[in-house]
Motif scaffolding. Sequence first.
Motif, PDB file in Angstrom:
ATOM      1  N   LEU A   1       3.622 -21.521 -53.383  1.00 24.92           N
ATOM      2  CA  LEU A   1       4.101 -21.927 -52.065  1.00 24.92           C
ATOM      3  C   LEU A   1       4.721 -20.770 -51.304  1.00 24.92           C
ATOM      4  O   LEU A   1       4.544 -20.636 -50.085  1.00 24.92           O
ATOM      5  N   MET A   2       5.456 -19.919 -52.001  1.00 28.40           N
ATOM      6  CA  MET A   2       6.064 -18.772 -51.347  1.00 28.40           C
ATOM      7  C   MET A   2       4.984 -17.821 -50.843  1.00 28.40           C
ATOM      8  O   MET A   2       5.072 -17.285 -49.717  1.00 28.40           O
ATOM      9  N   HIS A   3       3.954 -17.609 -51.629  1.00 30.73           N
ATOM     10  CA  HIS A   3       2.848 -16.760 -51.196  1.00 30.73           C
ATOM     11  C   HIS A   3       2.104 -17.392 -50.021  1.00 30.73           C
ATOM     12  O   HIS A   3       1.605 -16.685 -49.136  1.00 30.73           O
ATOM     13  N   HIS A   4       2.040 -18.724 -50.013  1.00 30.73           N
ATOM     14  CA  HIS A   4       1.364 -19.397 -48.905  1.00 30.73           C
ATOM     15  C   HIS A   4       2.121 -19.191 -47.598  1.00 30.73           C
ATOM     16  O   HIS A   4       1.505 -19.090 -46.525  1.00 30.73           O
ATOM     17  N   ALA A   5       3.445 -19.129 -47.668  1.00 31.32           N
ATOM     18  CA  ALA A   5       4.226 -18.846 -46.460  1.00 31.32           C
ATOM     19  C   ALA A   5       3.816 -17.507 -45.853  1.00 31.32           C
ATOM     20  O   ALA A   5       3.707 -17.371 -44.630  1.00 31.32           O
TER      21      ALA A   5
END
Length: 250
Positions: free
Chosen positions: A28-32
């Motif tokens: 999820l952090m990488h998706h941000a």
Amino acid sequence: MAATQPTILATSGGYRRGQRVDLEFNHLMHHAIDLAGASGRRPRVTYIGTAGGDSREWNQRFIEAARIAGFEASCLNLFTMPNIDSMEDHLLSQDVVWVGGGSVANLLAVWRVHGLDLILHRAWQAGVVLGGVSAGSLCWFRGGATDSFGPELQPVTNGLGFLPYGNGVHYDSEERRRPLIHQLVANGTLGETHCTDDGVGLVYHGTALVEAVSETPGKSAYIVRAGAGESVDAIAVEEPWEARLLGSVK
């Protein structure tokens, strides 16, 4: 490069246990970062840990996780005073602002004292992706369920309201959250409410929910709306929203 439109990623996740350090960034952090469109350089991410009292330990964990991910990270502290001369200039230069968990009630009060709520709204409008987990998800909405006031969950209804909905986090891992969300929607304390299992995030372009994404197989998002019961009593109707499973961490 900023996101092409105001974007929020509201989650019940984003981290995983690290191999050499306590914390690493999960999908999820990488998706941000993907949503921000950052490329050709190290993505710039600022962590705001107000909800956890600006814990220096958590700041260090975030900085280490960012180093491993190849991000350029900073932390915005408000205790005992802001650690950055111009919060607005700093935040407008970021790709992603990520807000940590803890007390959403305290977060909202402290942000408003410092005018950070208004600065974050300007950053959002400028294309800086706003994201976060738990309290860092709830804060962007009108309200939700929180343990900010004690062990028994209570409603919070004075969220920033960038997103005109309620929000429910940790929907599958904390058994008291689902029934309270249903109660608050049924009695009108909250309007339409968007909820996430642990490991799930909700992507908003402007104020429109466009996608649910997950870093954990088998998890889901939910939309809870008021419905008409068979009697005079109001009920809440829950609709699952399928979450797209994100790929491998980069």
